[in-house]
Scaffold this motif. Sequence first.
Motif, short mmCIF file in Angstrom:
data_model
loop_
_atom_site.label_atom_id
_atom_site.label_comp_id
_atom_site.label_asym_id
_atom_site.label_seq_id
_atom_site.Cartn_x
_atom_site.Cartn_y
_atom_site.Cartn_z
N GLU A 92 36.18 102.40 12.58
CA GLU A 92 35.32 103.24 11.75
C GLU A 92 33.85 103.05 12.16
OE1 GLU A 92 35.82 102.45 7.60
OE2 GLU A 92 35.01 104.40 7.03
N MET A 128 34.29 94.94 6.09
CA MET A 128 35.20 93.80 6.01
C MET A 128 35.87 93.63 7.36
SD MET A 128 38.11 93.32 3.15
CE MET A 128 39.14 91.86 3.05
N LEU A 156 40.55 92.33 10.60
CA LEU A 156 41.69 91.40 10.59
C LEU A 156 42.33 91.33 9.21
CD1 LEU A 156 40.06 88.46 12.58
CD2 LEU A 156 41.71 90.11 13.44
N PHE A 157 41.54 91.49 8.17
CA PHE A 157 42.04 91.36 6.81
C PHE A 157 41.88 92.65 6.00
CE2 PHE A 157 40.81 87.13 8.23
CZ PHE A 157 41.96 86.42 7.98
N ARG A 158 41.36 93.69 6.65
CA ARG A 158 41.02 94.88 5.89
C ARG A 158 42.27 95.67 5.51
NH1 ARG A 158 37.12 99.76 8.02
NH2 ARG A 158 37.92 101.29 6.58
N PRO A 159 42.48 95.88 4.19
CA PRO A 159 43.67 96.64 3.78
C PRO A 159 43.63 98.04 4.37
CG PRO A 159 42.60 95.60 1.87
CD PRO A 159 41.66 95.44 3.05
N GLY A 160 44.74 98.46 4.88
CA GLY A 160 44.84 99.84 5.37
C GLY A 160 44.27 100.08 6.77
N PHE A 161 43.67 99.07 7.39
CA PHE A 161 43.10 99.27 8.73
C PHE A 161 44.22 99.69 9.69
CE2 PHE A 161 41.36 97.92 12.84
CZ PHE A 161 40.10 98.51 12.77
N ASP A 162 43.99 100.80 10.45
CA ASP A 162 45.13 101.34 11.22
C ASP A 162 45.28 100.73 12.62
OD1 ASP A 162 43.14 102.57 12.70
OD2 ASP A 162 43.62 104.60 12.05
N TRP A 163 44.30 99.94 13.06
CA TRP A 163 44.35 99.32 14.40
C TRP A 163 44.49 100.34 15.51
CZ3 TRP A 163 42.80 94.49 15.28
CH2 TRP A 163 42.70 93.67 14.16
N LEU A 223 45.86 93.35 19.77
CA LEU A 223 46.50 93.86 18.55
C LEU A 223 46.41 95.39 18.49
CD1 LEU A 223 44.97 91.29 16.00
CD2 LEU A 223 47.36 91.36 16.75
N PHE A 248 42.92 89.82 0.92
CA PHE A 248 42.98 88.42 1.32
C PHE A 248 41.95 88.23 2.44
CE2 PHE A 248 44.23 84.95 4.01
CZ PHE A 248 44.47 83.95 3.08
N THR A 299 48.97 96.97 21.09
CA THR A 299 50.34 96.94 20.60
C THR A 299 50.58 98.08 19.61
OG1 THR A 299 50.26 94.55 20.78
CG2 THR A 299 52.09 95.47 19.54
N ARG A 300 49.62 98.24 18.70
CA ARG A 300 49.77 99.25 17.65
C ARG A 300 49.64 100.66 18.23
NH1 ARG A 300 52.28 99.32 12.73
NH2 ARG A 300 51.65 101.26 11.76
N ARG A 321 46.56 92.49 3.75
CA ARG A 321 46.65 92.15 5.17
C ARG A 321 46.29 90.68 5.38
NH1 ARG A 321 45.97 96.71 8.50
NH2 ARG A 321 47.38 98.30 7.72
N ILE A 345 49.10 90.54 12.53
CA ILE A 345 48.56 91.09 11.30
C ILE A 345 49.79 91.33 10.43
CG2 ILE A 345 47.32 92.99 10.20
CD1 ILE A 345 45.53 91.49 12.13
N TYR A 358 45.79 88.05 8.51
CA TYR A 358 45.77 87.75 9.94
C TYR A 358 46.18 86.30 10.10
CZ TYR A 358 43.84 86.23 14.38
OH TYR A 358 43.69 85.67 15.61
N TYR A 375 52.72 101.67 19.97
CA TYR A 375 53.79 101.88 18.99
C TYR A 375 53.65 103.23 18.31
CZ TYR A 375 56.36 101.07 14.59
OH TYR A 375 57.20 101.17 13.50
N ILE A 406 56.83 95.04 16.01
CA ILE A 406 56.18 95.67 14.86
C ILE A 406 57.26 96.02 13.82
CG2 ILE A 406 55.07 97.83 14.11
CD1 ILE A 406 53.29 97.65 16.53
N PHE A 462 52.49 94.08 11.18
CA PHE A 462 51.86 95.39 11.36
C PHE A 462 51.50 95.59 12.83
CE2 PHE A 462 48.46 98.51 11.29
CZ PHE A 462 49.02 99.49 10.48
N THR A 463 50.94 94.54 13.42
CA THR A 463 50.75 94.55 14.87
C THR A 463 50.64 93.10 15.33
OG1 THR A 463 49.55 95.50 16.75
CG2 THR A 463 48.23 94.81 14.85
N PHE A 464 50.71 92.87 16.64
CA PHE A 464 50.71 91.49 17.14
C PHE A 464 50.22 91.44 18.57
CE2 PHE A 464 54.18 91.54 20.20
CZ PHE A 464 54.83 92.71 19.85
#
Lengths: 396, 471
Positions: free
Chosen positions: A262, A248, A251-258, A147, B372, A150-151, B428, B419, B430, A154, B443, B400-402
């Motif tokens: 951190e 957190m 996978l579910f963390r809001p705003g995580f930039d991948w 993941l 979530f 890919t990001r 987000r 994601i 998953y 991109y 994406i 967002f990514t895959f």
Amino acid sequence: MEGIKDKVAIIGMGCTKFGENWDKGAEDMLIEAAYEAYEDAGIGPNDIEAAWYGTDHTVGYLNPGGSLVANALKLRNIPITRVENACASGHEALRNATFAVACGMYDIALAIGVEKLKDTGFGGLGTGRGEHPVLEIRRTAPGTFALLATRYFYIYGLSPEQGKMILAKIAVKNHHNGSLHPKAHLRREITEDMALAAPIIAWPLGLFDCCGNSDGGAAAIITRADLAKKFRDNPIYIKGIGLSMDQMLPLFRPGFDWLGFEANRVASRQAFDQAGITQPRKDIDLAEVHDCFTITELLIYEDLGFSPKGRAREDVEAGTFTLEGELPINTDGGLKSFGHPIGASALRMTYEVYKQLQGKAELSSRQLKNPKIGLSHTLGGPPQVACVAIFGNSIG
Amino acid sequence: MLGIVSYGAYVPWFRLSRDTIAKAWGGRSIGGERSIANYDEDSITMAVEASFNCVKEIDHQSVDGLFFASTTSPYQEKQCSSLISAAVDLPSEIITSDFANSLRAGTSALRAAYNAVKSLSAKNVLVTASDCRLGFPQSEQEQSFGDGAAAILLGSSSVIATIEDAYSVSDEITDVWRTDRDNFVHSWEERWVLTQGYAKSMERAISGIMKRQGLKPNDLAKVILYAPEVRSQRDLAGRLGFDLKSQLQDPLLTGVGNTGAAHPLLMLAAALDEAGPGERMLLASYGQGSDAIILQVTEGIKERQPKPRVKDLLAAKRMLPSYEKYLSYRQLIEQAPELFNIDSAATTMWRTHRWALNLHGSKCRRCNLVSFPIQRVCYGCQAKDDFEEVKLSDKAGKVFTFSLDHLAGGPDSPSVQTIVESAEGNARIYCLMTDCEPGEVKIGMPVEMTFRRFREARGFYNYFWKCRMIR
């Protein structure tokens, strides 16, 4: 807050051959790692006053505690504590033993880690973590780290071909380094073409982007810095240990930039501050980092401040991190060549730093010239915990 | 006024050419294609899809009944309507009931809902019918069956079609059956089934209701006759004096197949898609007897722009490449066991159902961050237990990514791990992507959430959400 710098020293280390150790159980590897460390330190089992044992999921789920180490090594009536913090478990053993010695509670402690992965019947680390029946179904380690790739491709405008070529160069470097290390699991050199043509494991990661799946164990014996020279002339001093648990799941963390972690950034900053390192790329002579996948190593270059954000590619292309480069990284071949027996990895990395700082790498071809400061780093997952430990061969 | 307030349909994404099935057996193809539920779909998940389409623009709090009809309910004991109700996110103060065992179950549920609303014991009852039946390998049913679902909301305000009358006949006949030990549908000789079962019961119910309502064949704009196959339907319609060209509703057998208990409601949905105000319709189902219903379309139909329409569902499709894929999706061929499998626990699923089944996230009342799964302590500002639940199931999102994971295994390998960034507060999620061509994932691709069956663990089925491309 006072740091840990120069308070504790490593006086002996041991490391098993990593690989598909079909004929060895976890206890066998604990014995091999511990007895090599005893011999290296010039002590015996009765000198050990306390032990910390890092493992992720080896042998027994129902409260085995520290008994596996006690059983294997016949260490009687001393405190033995099992610690688990995902892929940082080996570092946790070292970290907790270090603090116990630093506070004066014990003079000699053992930090030991092991993982027996080749009894699972599954190539790879399995799927999900079992925290919930449906939340992470079919999540695998390569699937998760892919993941990031890919990001990253991109965001930085890399075509899959360009992105995979950068990753291939990291794989080639680590395979080369591993080919020189007698204890590595994978000891074959590869080419960029081989890496690019390899079967896909989790797009965009191919086979050679993934670390091996191996068994192994490693151990360290530590004492107070002021006692260290009684055991050997060239102890290795602990300069700083940082550990950060993200709040957190990414996978579910809001705003995580991948694009990085951190936890890597925070843990390394903690360790650098303790060690007095201000320019990591210049101040550090070698780094053993958590290359579970080639993309992880690429992001670590940026997270740990070795490369500017988004520009690790340039350093990869310039050969900055090769054995001959400006900052050699994963000089023993890394997880790529050693595989990732989870609880053992941090101590295996530390073993390489320890040997390099003592000038005792097995082959002259892979011995760095006069390294003074080295680093080991683990990243646990699903990526959320990171530990960075810094070592030096002299006080000050 | 009492009748249909809203409706929705669902046809799975995959189709299998009947020629492909015939080729696998070296037999004769009956032509056309049939719908195939994905490996992660069953009658429950398809009912959830149809229900979502039905109540999309309806206040969920106003729904106080959910009836589920199927002959292929995944559970013999344990209510499925309660599970569907949770996934659709209906209030818990609700009548839930499962209707089963007959291909008439869908219309029987519709009649029961009609009676419940009429007797004022409920205000708005959602009826959903879904089926995923198995024909014996190499049988004609294997080709003629299809998988699908439909949902109808009955109520007494904002009605788009009133229900004028309903008429039923019962007929004890062992024509088509499946015992409690069978996986596949059995049938007695087809000519007997069609002439002495289907045709006779349908004729009695239809003649009965027409007579009671004083209707002549040309009083009806549309005649929606459930049919196991085309010729007997056309013969029946002709005998009853209907014009095959202008009055007879397409039985959807060529492109979908016979979707069992769902089929009369699926055909009704297709008819309503094209209906105009004032049109009178006849709906008739069959299954050891027949239910006949007369409906009258109101002006309200103009306000209702259904999305997706049945023809949209038919157009959005992918052909399954092989018969073997179908066998694996229905678990008709043994597959290698997954070596690594997470355990399940009924208690955990129960305790976490607000996010695991209802797909709710938590929105912090202090800093508005949406998380979530539901978080008691806010990730952003650490406020404790100060959140409101927000619904994520009906919100679109973007990839967002895959990654495309070949290691994880499963019938649709590589599994597409994504994601998703939800339109609801950029939460987000998953999750896996389903109903997709892995090579097409990008994406930024818009996705929606879909309720799917995961796997059997500890002896029960585990359901959760995935994302899919917006079709």
